[in-house]
Design a protein around this motif. Structure first.
Motif, short mmCIF file in Angstrom:
data_model
loop_
_atom_site.label_atom_id
_atom_site.label_comp_id
_atom_site.label_asym_id
_atom_site.label_seq_id
_atom_site.Cartn_x
_atom_site.Cartn_y
_atom_site.Cartn_z
N PHE A 289 0.86 -1.19 0.00
CA PHE A 289 0.00 0.00 0.00
C PHE A 289 0.89 1.23 0.00
CE2 PHE A 289 -1.89 3.47 2.39
CZ PHE A 289 -3.08 3.66 1.71
N ASN A 290 0.61 2.14 -0.92
CA ASN A 290 1.35 3.40 -0.98
C ASN A 290 0.34 4.53 -0.91
OD1 ASN A 290 2.67 5.83 -2.14
ND2 ASN A 290 4.38 4.43 -2.32
N VAL A 291 0.50 5.39 0.11
CA VAL A 291 -0.46 6.46 0.33
C VAL A 291 -0.46 7.48 -0.80
CG1 VAL A 291 1.07 8.01 1.60
CG2 VAL A 291 -1.36 7.98 2.15
N MET A 292 0.62 7.50 -1.63
CA MET A 292 0.74 8.50 -2.67
C MET A 292 -0.02 8.14 -3.94
SD MET A 292 2.29 10.87 -1.27
CE MET A 292 2.40 11.88 -2.74
N ASN A 293 -0.28 6.84 -4.18
CA ASN A 293 -0.95 6.48 -5.42
C ASN A 293 -2.17 5.60 -5.22
OD1 ASN A 293 0.12 3.91 -4.91
ND2 ASN A 293 1.90 4.28 -6.23
N ASP A 294 -2.55 5.33 -3.97
CA ASP A 294 -3.75 4.54 -3.73
C ASP A 294 -5.00 5.38 -4.01
OD1 ASP A 294 -5.01 2.03 -2.41
OD2 ASP A 294 -5.93 3.71 -1.36
N ASP B 163 -2.99 11.53 0.83
CA ASP B 163 -1.68 11.79 0.25
C ASP B 163 -1.24 13.23 0.51
OD1 ASP B 163 -3.77 12.69 -1.32
OD2 ASP B 163 -2.67 12.47 -3.19
N GLN B 164 -2.19 14.18 0.45
CA GLN B 164 -1.85 15.58 0.72
C GLN B 164 -1.45 15.77 2.18
OE1 GLN B 164 -1.62 17.82 -1.70
NE2 GLN B 164 -2.17 16.16 -3.12
N LEU B 165 -2.12 15.05 3.08
CA LEU B 165 -1.77 15.13 4.50
C LEU B 165 -0.36 14.60 4.73
CD1 LEU B 165 -2.92 15.83 7.30
CD2 LEU B 165 -3.73 13.49 7.48
N LEU C 273 0.59 17.19 12.47
CA LEU C 273 -0.71 17.68 12.01
C LEU C 273 -1.78 16.79 12.61
CD1 LEU C 273 0.13 18.13 8.22
CD2 LEU C 273 0.12 19.91 9.96
N ARG C 274 -2.87 17.43 13.05
CA ARG C 274 -3.98 16.66 13.60
C ARG C 274 -5.26 17.09 12.91
NH1 ARG C 274 -5.65 15.77 19.99
NH2 ARG C 274 -7.38 14.31 19.59
N VAL C 275 -5.94 16.12 12.32
CA VAL C 275 -7.17 16.41 11.58
C VAL C 275 -8.18 15.30 11.85
CG1 VAL C 275 -5.99 17.67 9.72
CG2 VAL C 275 -6.33 15.22 9.53
N GLU C 276 -9.44 15.66 11.57
CA GLU C 276 -10.51 14.66 11.58
C GLU C 276 -10.88 14.38 10.13
OE1 GLU C 276 -13.83 15.74 13.93
OE2 GLU C 276 -12.76 15.65 15.84
N LYS C 277 -11.00 13.09 9.79
CA LYS C 277 -11.32 12.69 8.42
C LYS C 277 -12.50 11.74 8.43
CE LYS C 277 -8.22 14.38 5.46
NZ LYS C 277 -8.59 15.05 4.20
N THR D 183 -3.42 11.90 13.73
CA THR D 183 -2.25 12.72 14.08
C THR D 183 -1.09 12.22 13.25
OG1 THR D 183 -3.06 13.02 16.35
CG2 THR D 183 -0.73 13.49 15.92
N VAL D 184 -0.59 13.06 12.37
CA VAL D 184 0.47 12.68 11.44
C VAL D 184 1.69 13.55 11.71
CG1 VAL D 184 1.10 12.41 9.00
CG2 VAL D 184 -1.27 12.07 9.73
#
Length: 883
Positions: free
Chosen positions: A318-323, A332-334, A345-349, A371-372
């Motif tokens: 699994f690659n977050v950049m092209n999945d 991928d932007q995150l 960075l902390r976000v709700e998705k 949290t990334v």
């Protein structure tokens, strides 16, 4: 006489011997007073002396020995009558040395008195300098080896220690058997067999290859006050062989390098890593680690449980950049933002995992607290990204539900025009909600009494409502009625009022309910009824079956043609699979599901064996969620096609594949909507004007106009019926085809046109010579391009057409480029592949060729585009995609 001859002969032999000696050796004669009598040329050259200069001089003043004490010892022996054979070194200048392999012998007379000394020698300067250099190098390297910070030890092939440097002696210790027992063979020592060092030596001796391993060599003591502790001492051991000139292993060397500190740190790091891994693995929230390229490196058990992920060995990469799923929800932007900004960075998705089940089986929409943050790996110094994942779905859904509940009353009241009311039985006071005041065109005034509330009703409706309220008070009977009111502003409305009793401790204390403004709904219902009748009138004139149904198959409308196809009168609300049971077991249900899920029109044909009938179906999604079903009996057309196929199979198959295209039925819904919208709008307007007309002449006029509109609709439908004849061939057969063979076949068919136009056709199919494709489709595509190149050739040029194929990203690309008159792409680019679209005043142009070509290409999952300029020709790019 004989004696004289013998002496002469002996003299000549001596001369020859002297000449031979002078040719290869150095010689010098020294008298008893130790003065130089003579020296040959070899000696003079070696010592850089002149015979004339040194003759008669004392040898001790002439020659300069490098070692005066050696020179003095030699002369002492010579004076005592002892011959000397040694290596001598002389200085010809301050720095230049000359080495001689010399033999000096005293010559005595008959009485034993020394008369002279004879020196014979060979110049060994070059050899001696080489030997000295070897000795110096040996001493130099021995000093280096002796002072190496690692231990070095030499062994015989039998394992007997030969020599070792000081570091190795320190490693073993002064009491070790290597240093105390000369015959010690450590290969039989149980300790070295246990730690593997002896086995290393034996493996090197067996294979002749160098081996390197980490060895626990011994244990050392450390003292901490009164406490002594043992700790392991680790060495990196290297064993390698040394061969002689015959390539035999003559010696073996052992190198020991102390790695205890490194090993202890490594073990400590491993313990720390295991502890960290244990902490990460048992975190109560999900943990995902990515490398700096976006690939997942690890996830903890909480995350695996949440995702229901398989074992890592069975999990897909699994690659977050092209999945697709990650890109869809901007994960991928995150990831990139965390790397670029180098901060947490902390976000709700909100992520819908039902959209992709390749690497998770969650299968539902979830809310995640993410949290990334980036981390620099301490060993490899690589940037990695860690994501902490907390599933907050339940919490978020509860928050949303609470928010919905808070807004529900306001939204439902405003959108549905629904208000609430309550009547207190004892006080006869009425309480209204804000929306109830709006329905009655009143400003909120607090409580009002029952009489004020009833004043908006007049006549019979008021009596009806009063009676229902009285019955509710007396018997507890609920009521639901639609009644007209006159609002405070004088507007007439229709409302629906619902009331039911409210009890406290078994006693009726109130009546409460809702009131809804249904004026607009009733007007819409009446308009819908009129429109339904109008639609029925229209669709009953169409020579095509039409039905409107819900997603579950519930029928809302059928025209007469559809009922005739079904064979019986159908009640609205019936299910299409029940009234038309022949649909069961066909592709109808599968295509219906595709139409619902993909929200795309579906066109297909079905053959019903029992009545021996062929029907064409077109399913089109409607904006209200319903499905439009168009049905056409094409049995006669099918039978005609069957007869034509018998007459000429090849031509029939080609025509069938050219006309039965996927795009035609898909565009039918659009064409139907586009071509029927305006006539139906005119029909509705004329009907309204007819109904509003007051005179008979005016009504007749509108009836005549209605007849003309219906006639136009009939003509349009006939045109559309012709278009719908072009159907999909769902079972089109594919085979392996060579581009060159099919091009030659088409050229043979178009031989006359090609010869007449003098068109030059070239091709390059080397990179992709073949394709799996329907033969008739490929022939049709090639024929259309050649025909277009001939038809739209430039009168000022010799027509040319070049075809080129190659592979790209798993697809086959075919380009077809001509040098014809070209197309104005700014004006006609978006219509180039349209149905019956022409862009030149060519009498043969019908606007159907490119439409068919595009349909054939897209039917097999491909795509086509064009590049062109006026006067510069046209280039078509076709992408054939594999199944």
């Amino acid at each position: 006489m004989n004696v004289v001859m013998q002496e002469e002969q002996h003299y000549r032999q001596l001369q020859h011997l002297e000449a031979a000696i002078n040719a290869c050796a150095l010689s010098m004669n020294i008298d008893a007073a130790e003065c130089i009598m003579s020296l040959n040329g070899q000696m003079a050259a070696a010592l850089q002396l002149s015979a004339a200069v040194v003759s008669g001089k004392n040898i001790h003043d002439t020659l300069h020995p490098a070692d005066p004490s050696q020179w003095e010892r030699i002369w002492q022996d010579l004076r005592n009558g002892i011959s000397v054979k040694e290596q001598l070194c002389f200085l010809t200048d301050i720095t230049t040395l000359v080495w001689l392999e010399a033999a000096i012998s005293p010559v005595t007379d008959a009485s034993g008195t020394i008369e002279q000394y004879i020196l014979f020698g060979l110049d060994i300067t070059a050899r001696k300098i080489s030997e000295l250099r070897v000795m110096e190098d040996e001493q130099y390297f021995r000093q280096i080896l002796e002072n190496l910070p690692i231990g070095l030890q030499q062994f015989s092939p039998e394992g007997i220690s030969v020599e070792m440097n000081s570091r190795q002696r320190k490693i073993w210790g002064a009491e070790h058997a290597f240093l105390t027992r000369p015959d010690y063979n450590w290969l039989n020592d149980p300790f070295y067999r246990l730690n593997g060092l002896a086995k290393m030596f034996e493996d090197v001796r067996l294979t002749g290859k160098t081996l390197k391993r980490e060895i626990l060599l011994n244990y050392a003591e450390k003292h901490y006050g009164d406490i002594s502790r043992l700790f392991p001492v680790y060495y990196e051991a290297t064993v390698f062989p040394v061969t002689d000139r015959q390539s035999r292993m003559s010696n073996f060397f052992l190198i020991l390098d102390d790695i205890t500190e490194k090993k202890v740190a490594e073990i400590s790091l491993q313990k720390s890593e295991r502890l960290l891994d244990n902490i990460i693995e048992n975190l109560p929230i999900g943990y995902i680690q990515f490398d700096n390229f976006g690939f997942i490196r690890r996830i903890n058990q909480t995350q695996r449980f949440f995702f229901n992920s398989p074992h890592p060995a069975a999990r897909r990469h699994f690659n977050v950049m092209n999945d697709e799923l990650a890109t869809m929800f901007e994960l991928d932007q995150l990831f990139l933002q965390a790397l670029d900004q180098n901060r947490a960075l902390r976000v709700e998705k909100k992520i819908d995992f039902s959209r992709d089940e390749r690497w998770t089986t969650v299968g539902r929409e979830v809310y995640l607290d993410l949290t990334v943050f980036p981390v620099v790996e301490p060993v490899d110094k690589e940037m990695i990204v860690v994501a902490l994942v907390n599933d907050i779905t339940d919490k978020k859904l509860q928050e949303l539900e609470n928010r919905k509940n808070q807004q529900f009353l306001l939204q439902t009241g405003e959108i549905g025009k629904i208000g609430g009311w309550e009547l207190d039985i004892d006080t006869r006071q009425v309480r209204w909600s804000i929306e109830t005041y709006k329905i009655h065109d009143c400003e909120p005034e607090g409580h009002i009494d029952f009489e004020q509330a009833m004043s908006f009703f007049t006549g019979e409706p008021r009596q009806q409502l009063e009676m229902m309220v009285e019955q509710c008070i007396l018997s507890g009977k609920s009521f639901d009625a639609q009644l007209p009111i006159i609002t405070r502003s004088g507007s007439a409305k229709k409302i629906r009022t619902i009331g039911q009793p409210g009890y406290t401790n078994g006693k009726l204390v109130r009546i409460f309910g809702v009131v809804q403004d249904v004026t607009e709904q009733l007007e819409i219902r009446e308009a819908l009824t009129r429109n339904t009748e109008l639609m029925r009138l229209f669709f009953d004139t169409v020579d095509m079956g039409y039905a409107a149904m819900e997603k579950d198959g519930k029928l809302n409308f059928l025209n007469q043609k559809a009922e005739k196809m079904i064979g019986e009168k159908v009640e609205m609300g019936s299910n299409i699979f029940e009234v038309f049971p022949r649909l069961s077991g066909t592709v109808f249900y599968a295509r219906l599901q595709e139409c619902i899920q993909q929200h795309v029109s579906q066109s297909f044909g079905i053959y019903f064996p029992k009545p021996d009938k062929w029907y064409d179906f077109l399913l089109t999604p409607m904006q209200d969620g319903g499905i439009s079903v168009f049905m056409r009996d094409i049995t006669e057309s099918r039978k005609m096609q069957k007869d034509l196929r018998k007459a000429n199979d090849q031509l029939s198959n080609l025509n069938k594949n050219l006309i039965n295209q996927n795009k035609q039925l898909e565009e039918f819904a659009h064409i139907t909507s586009h071509n029927l919208r305006a006539p139906i709008a005119n029909l509705r307007a004329l009907m309204q004007m007819h109904n509003e007309a007051t005179s008979i002449q005016e009504k007749d006029l509108y009836l005549g106009m209605l007849h003309e509109v219906i006639k136009k609709i009939d003509e349009t439908l006939n045109d559309l019926v012709e278009v719908v004849q072009i159907r999909k061939d769902l079972n089109v057969e594919k085979e392996k085809l060579l581009f060159a063979d099919r091009l030659q076949k088409v050229r043979d068919i178009l031989l006359v046109d090609i010869e007449t136009s003098s068109i030059r056709i070239t091709y390059d199919f080397e990179q992709a010579p073949a394709i799996e494709y329907p033969r008739v489709y490929l022939d049709s595509i090639l024929q259309n391009f050649i025909t277009n190149a001939i038809r739209y050739r430039s009168p000022e040029k010799t027509p040319e057409l070049h075809l080129h194929s190659w592979r790209q990203n798993g697809n086959i690309i075919l380009t077809v480029e001509d040098n014809g008159i070209g197309i104005d792409m700014e004006r006609f680019g978006n219509k180039l592949f349209g149905f019956r679209k022409t862009f030149h005043r060519n009498k043969d142009a019908k606007g159907i060729g490119l439409f068919i070509t595009k349909t054939q290409v897209e039917a097999m999952g491909g795509s086509i585009k064009a590049e062109s300029r006026l006067g510069e020709g046209t280039k078509f790019i076709i992408t054939f995609r594999p199944e």
